[in-house]
Design an enzyme around this catalytic site. Structure first.
Site, PDB file in Angstrom:
ATOM      1  CD  GLU A   1      -2.713   1.610   0.288  1.00 28.17           C
ATOM      2  OE1 GLU A   1      -3.535   0.856  -0.268  1.00 28.17           O
ATOM      3  OE2 GLU A   1      -2.394   2.729  -0.179  1.00 28.17           O
TER       4      GLU A   1
ATOM      5  CE  LYS B   1     -20.983   9.325   2.560  1.00 30.32           C
ATOM      6  NZ  LYS B   1     -20.572   8.531   1.271  1.00 30.32           N
TER       7      LYS B   1
ATOM      8  CB  ALA C   1       3.751  -2.995  -5.239  1.00 33.21           C
TER       9      ALA C   1
ATOM     10  CB  ILE D   1     -18.776  12.615  -4.903  1.00 29.05           C
ATOM     11  CG1 ILE D   1     -18.232  11.349  -4.769  1.00 29.05           C
ATOM     12  CG2 ILE D   1     -17.869  13.658  -4.142  1.00 29.05           C
ATOM     13  CD1 ILE D   1     -16.737  10.707  -5.037  1.00 29.05           C
TER      14      ILE D   1
ATOM     15  CD  GLU E   1     -22.986  10.235  -0.690  1.00 28.21           C
ATOM     16  OE1 GLU E   1     -23.617   9.325  -0.750  1.00 28.21           O
ATOM     17  OE2 GLU E   1     -21.794  10.199  -0.589  1.00 28.21           O
TER      18      GLU E   1
ATOM     19  CG  HIS F   1     -49.005   1.439  13.052  1.00 28.57           C
ATOM     20  ND1 HIS F   1     -48.855   2.316  11.938  1.00 28.57           N
ATOM     21  CD2 HIS F   1     -49.573   1.978  13.871  1.00 28.57           C
ATOM     22  CE1 HIS F   1     -49.580   3.436  11.990  1.00 28.57           C
ATOM     23  NE2 HIS F   1     -50.140   2.993  13.412  1.00 28.57           N
TER      24      HIS F   1
HETATM   25  P1  NDP Z   1     -20.507   9.891 -10.575  1.00 29.55           P
HETATM   26  O1  NDP Z   1     -20.275   8.973 -11.844  1.00 29.55           O
HETATM   27  O2  NDP Z   1     -21.602   9.395  -9.577  1.00 29.55           O
HETATM   28  O3  NDP Z   1     -20.934  11.332 -10.947  1.00 29.55           O
HETATM   29  C1  NDP Z   1     -20.122  12.105 -12.015  1.00 29.55           C
HETATM   30  C2  NDP Z   1     -20.672  13.184 -12.007  1.00 29.55           C
HETATM   31  O4  NDP Z   1     -19.879  14.067 -13.204  1.00 29.55           O
HETATM   32  C3  NDP Z   1     -21.915  13.213 -13.086  1.00 29.55           C
HETATM   33  O5  NDP Z   1     -23.039  14.034 -12.731  1.00 29.55           O
HETATM   34  C4  NDP Z   1     -21.582  13.387 -14.529  1.00 29.55           C
HETATM   35  O6  NDP Z   1     -22.448  13.973 -15.283  1.00 29.55           O
HETATM   36  C5  NDP Z   1     -20.528  14.637 -14.285  1.00 29.55           C
HETATM   37  N1  NDP Z   1     -19.299  14.696 -15.222  1.00 29.55           N
HETATM   38  C6  NDP Z   1     -18.437  13.711 -15.625  1.00 29.55           C
HETATM   39  N2  NDP Z   1     -17.535  14.121 -16.553  1.00 29.55           N
HETATM   40  C7  NDP Z   1     -17.712  15.407 -16.639  1.00 29.55           C
HETATM   41  C8  NDP Z   1     -17.336  16.280 -17.483  1.00 29.55           C
HETATM   42  N3  NDP Z   1     -16.312  16.202 -18.250  1.00 29.55           N
HETATM   43  N4  NDP Z   1     -17.713  17.595 -17.330  1.00 29.55           N
HETATM   44  C9  NDP Z   1     -18.979  17.948 -16.482  1.00 29.55           C
HETATM   45  N5  NDP Z   1     -19.534  16.919 -15.727  1.00 29.55           N
HETATM   46  C10 NDP Z   1     -19.030  15.632 -15.813  1.00 29.55           C
HETATM   47  O7  NDP Z   1     -19.040   9.979  -9.875  1.00 29.55           O
HETATM   48  P2  NDP Z   1     -18.714  10.757  -8.304  1.00 29.55           P
HETATM   49  O8  NDP Z   1     -17.481  11.435  -8.383  1.00 29.55           O
HETATM   50  O9  NDP Z   1     -20.091  11.303  -7.821  1.00 29.55           O
HETATM   51  O10 NDP Z   1     -18.599   9.473  -7.567  1.00 29.55           O
HETATM   52  C11 NDP Z   1     -17.688   8.439  -7.837  1.00 29.55           C
HETATM   53  C12 NDP Z   1     -17.998   7.104  -7.714  1.00 29.55           C
HETATM   54  O11 NDP Z   1     -17.866   6.912  -6.099  1.00 29.55           O
HETATM   55  C13 NDP Z   1     -19.675   6.697  -7.813  1.00 29.55           C
HETATM   56  O12 NDP Z   1     -19.831   6.288  -9.032  1.00 29.55           O
HETATM   57  C14 NDP Z   1     -19.886   5.709  -6.923  1.00 29.55           C
HETATM   58  O13 NDP Z   1     -19.658   4.445  -7.424  1.00 29.55           O
HETATM   59  C15 NDP Z   1     -18.684   5.875  -5.544  1.00 29.55           C
HETATM   60  N6  NDP Z   1     -19.341   6.597  -4.579  1.00 29.55           N
HETATM   61  C16 NDP Z   1     -20.310   5.800  -3.734  1.00 29.55           C
HETATM   62  C17 NDP Z   1     -21.056   6.443  -2.700  1.00 29.55           C
HETATM   63  C18 NDP Z   1     -22.037   5.747  -1.987  1.00 29.55           C
HETATM   64  O14 NDP Z   1     -22.340   4.743  -2.290  1.00 29.55           O
HETATM   65  N7  NDP Z   1     -23.044   6.586  -1.318  1.00 29.55           N
HETATM   66  C19 NDP Z   1     -20.612   7.666  -2.239  1.00 29.55           C
HETATM   67  C20 NDP Z   1     -19.581   8.386  -3.110  1.00 29.55           C
HETATM   68  C21 NDP Z   1     -19.010   7.854  -4.137  1.00 29.55           C
HETATM   69  P3  NDP Z   1     -23.402  13.108 -16.141  1.00 29.55           P
HETATM   70  O15 NDP Z   1     -24.690  12.915 -15.227  1.00 29.55           O
HETATM   71  O16 NDP Z   1     -24.071  13.856 -17.209  1.00 29.55           O
HETATM   72  O17 NDP Z   1     -22.818  11.957 -16.489  1.00 29.55           O
END
Ligand code: NDP
Length: 457
Positions: A33, A49, A114, A179, A182, A436
């Site tokens: 790591e 978070k 690594a 993200i 949230e 309930h």
């Molecule tokens: P997401 O994939 O959820 O969201 C990315 C966002 O960024 C979307 O709204 C997307 O728009 C937008 N986007 C992507 N590329 C561009 C760009 N070039 N220009 C402008 N907007 C853009 O990613 P997150 O970063 O929010 O989270 C990453 C991952 O982490 C999640 O997919 C999830 O798997 C995990 N996660 C899970 C959580 C949970 O379980 N509670 C909490 C936090 C993270 P569009 O919608 O149009 O594609």
């Protein structure tokens, strides 16, 4: 011939579980790591978070809900350094537990980077080379920052947000996914003035439309400014503020900017080409259902494979890998009907197919849904609503999706996930006696099919 039976790259959720399970099956295991043991979830994701989410609820509870129940409470204020330091202490405690568990399982830990040097060869940052019968890549992902935003280096990501010296008075968050949503809610709850800049029309693309509509409306109801159909072109540092230039010409002034535009698999510089491991265009390692790459001795689990990027999924993929390779019991991870949550306010709990996807897959479906005011808010002027929705396949009445926006939705969906995973029918839901008074009782008392089709705002 081999120094280790298994060498794992990355001590996050998937890598740690795989190491410990493999060791329990008798394998000689080492793990490397480069940052901190625990990975994204423990160190700079789900765990810290969730503490911020908890912290973000108090102000509203104390200022609005408690007085509605007769409590008189005076001035309150947030001690951010105390919150941040308490979270950091807990993260360190958990990271130490992960290390201890690895040690107790007999796994050798290398706290350095690594890289792969061949199908059975790993090179450590210290220069040492280690030969292993199998290599497992569990290196996770990293925030994506687009190269076409001028001044993007001025932005923070979810990696840095937990370590801020001070909470900013205002923040612009770019994105509309997990993200972005949230952090928009939790930072607002902590007293930060939040603006969300999103390229689409309604946040949480890919989720059921009712979830998207309710969460989107709730952002606005909580006085988070949501700018849709917008992208950021440039970030500039002015004297005491950041200037965000949108592609539409609008300029925003803010104390902080955070990018939440998705995460990329962390494969750059990993030496995959030295063993001819195939990757997809976005860098994700291509694997089969047993998490095996195109090279027989190299496997990969978790976010680096970009399947379903959630901690419990990485953990199960790691366990399935260990069982397959070291316990003579092949297990293919089942990626269907994985319940998940978005810790918005109120939060989301979801499992199975959205209404849209179920219609596309099965044609005729029945929808049962309800929106109501939670009992707890009856005395206050808090207008938060709960949304609960069942998506039922008409032909056999199997519940193929459940979607909830409301307090405790993540806790509720964990239990409902069992029913959906095992293909229970609407009638079997209805045969389950209600508890309930609860919100979740609606899930077993929904009588009328929903007919009106709403459209996105
Ligand atoms: P997401 O994939 O959820 O969201 C990315 C966002 O960024 C979307 O709204 C997307 O728009 C937008 N986007 C992507 N590329 C561009 C760009 N070039 N220009 C402008 N907007 C853009 O990613 P997150 O970063 O929010 O989270 C990453 C991952 O982490 C999640 O997919 C999830 O798997 C995990 N996660 C899970 C959580 C949970 O379980 N509670 C909490 C936090 C993270 P569009 O919608 O149009 O594609």
């Amino acid at each position: 011939m081999y120094e280790y039976d298994l060498f794992v790259i990355g001590a996050g959720s998937g890598g740690v579980r795989a190491s410990r399970m493999a060791a329990s099956y008798g394998a000689k295991v080492a793990i490397a790591e480069e940052y901190r043991i625990g990975g994204t979830c423990v160190i700079r994701g789900c765990v810290p978070k969730k503490f911020l989410v908890y912290a973000s609820h108090f102000a509203h509870e104390i200022a609005v809900i408690a007085p509605s129940y007769g409590w008189n409470i005076g001035e309150i204020s947030l001690d951010w350094p105390k919150l941040r330091n308490n979270i950091e202490a807990e993260v360190s405690r958990l990271s130490a537990i992960y290390s201890r568990n690895l040690n107790n399982s007999g796994v050798a830990i290398f706290e350095e980077r690594a890289e792969i040097a061949g199908p059975h060869l790993v090179r450590l940052a210290s220069g040492r080379e280690i030969c292993a019968k199998y290599i497992l890549v569990a290196s996770g992902g990293a925030p994506f920052i687009p190269s076409d935003i001028e001044g993007a280096e001025l932005a923070i990501t979810s990696n840095e947000i937990f370590h801020l010296e001070n909470l900013p008075k205002s923040i612009v968050i770019n994105g509309g996914g997990f993200i972005a949503v949230e952090f928009a809610f939790l930072l607002k709850g902590l007293g930060v003035d939040v603006t969300l800049v999103y390229r689409g029309d309604t946040v949480l693309r890919g989720f059921d439309d009712d979830i998207r509509i309710d969460v989107h409306n709730e952002l606005k109801r909580k006085h988070i400014r949501v700018i849709t159909h917008a992208t950021i072109k440039k970030i500039s540092k002015l004297e005491d503020t950041l200037e965000i230039s949108l592609a539409n010409g609008e300029k925003l002034h803010t104390g902080q900017i955070m990018m939440a535009l998705g995460r990329n698999p962390l494969t750059t510089g990993l030496g995959l080409e030295k063993a001819a491991v195939e990757t997809a265009q976005n860098g994700a390692i291509k694997v089969d259902k047993y998490s095996k790459t195109n090279i027989d001795s190299i496997y990969a689990v978790g976010d680096v494979t970009n399947r379903v990027n959630l901690t419990p999924v990485a953990i199960r993929e790691g366990a399935a890998f260990a069982s397959t390779v070291f316990n003579n019991t092949p297990i293919a991870m089942d990626h269907t009907n994985i319940a998940s949550a978005v810790f918005s306010d109120p939060p989301v709990g979801t499992v199975g197919l959205s209404e849209h996807d179920a219609r596309e897959m099965f044609g005729e479906i029945d929808i049962y849904k309800t929106r109501f005011r939670p009992m707890r808010l009856a005395f206050s002027d808090d207008e938060t609503r709960v949304m609960m929705k069942l998506v039922v396949r008409a032909a056999d009445q199997i519940v193929v999706g459940v979607h909830i926006v409301g307090p405790d939705a993540p806790e509720i969906i964990q239990a409902v996930g069992i029913a959906v995973k095992h293909g229970l029918t609407k009638q079997q839901f209805d045969e389950t006696c209600a508890v309930h008074p609860t919100m979740a009782e609606e899930l077993v008392t929904l009588k009328d099919k929903f007919v009106f089709k709403e459209s996105l705002p």
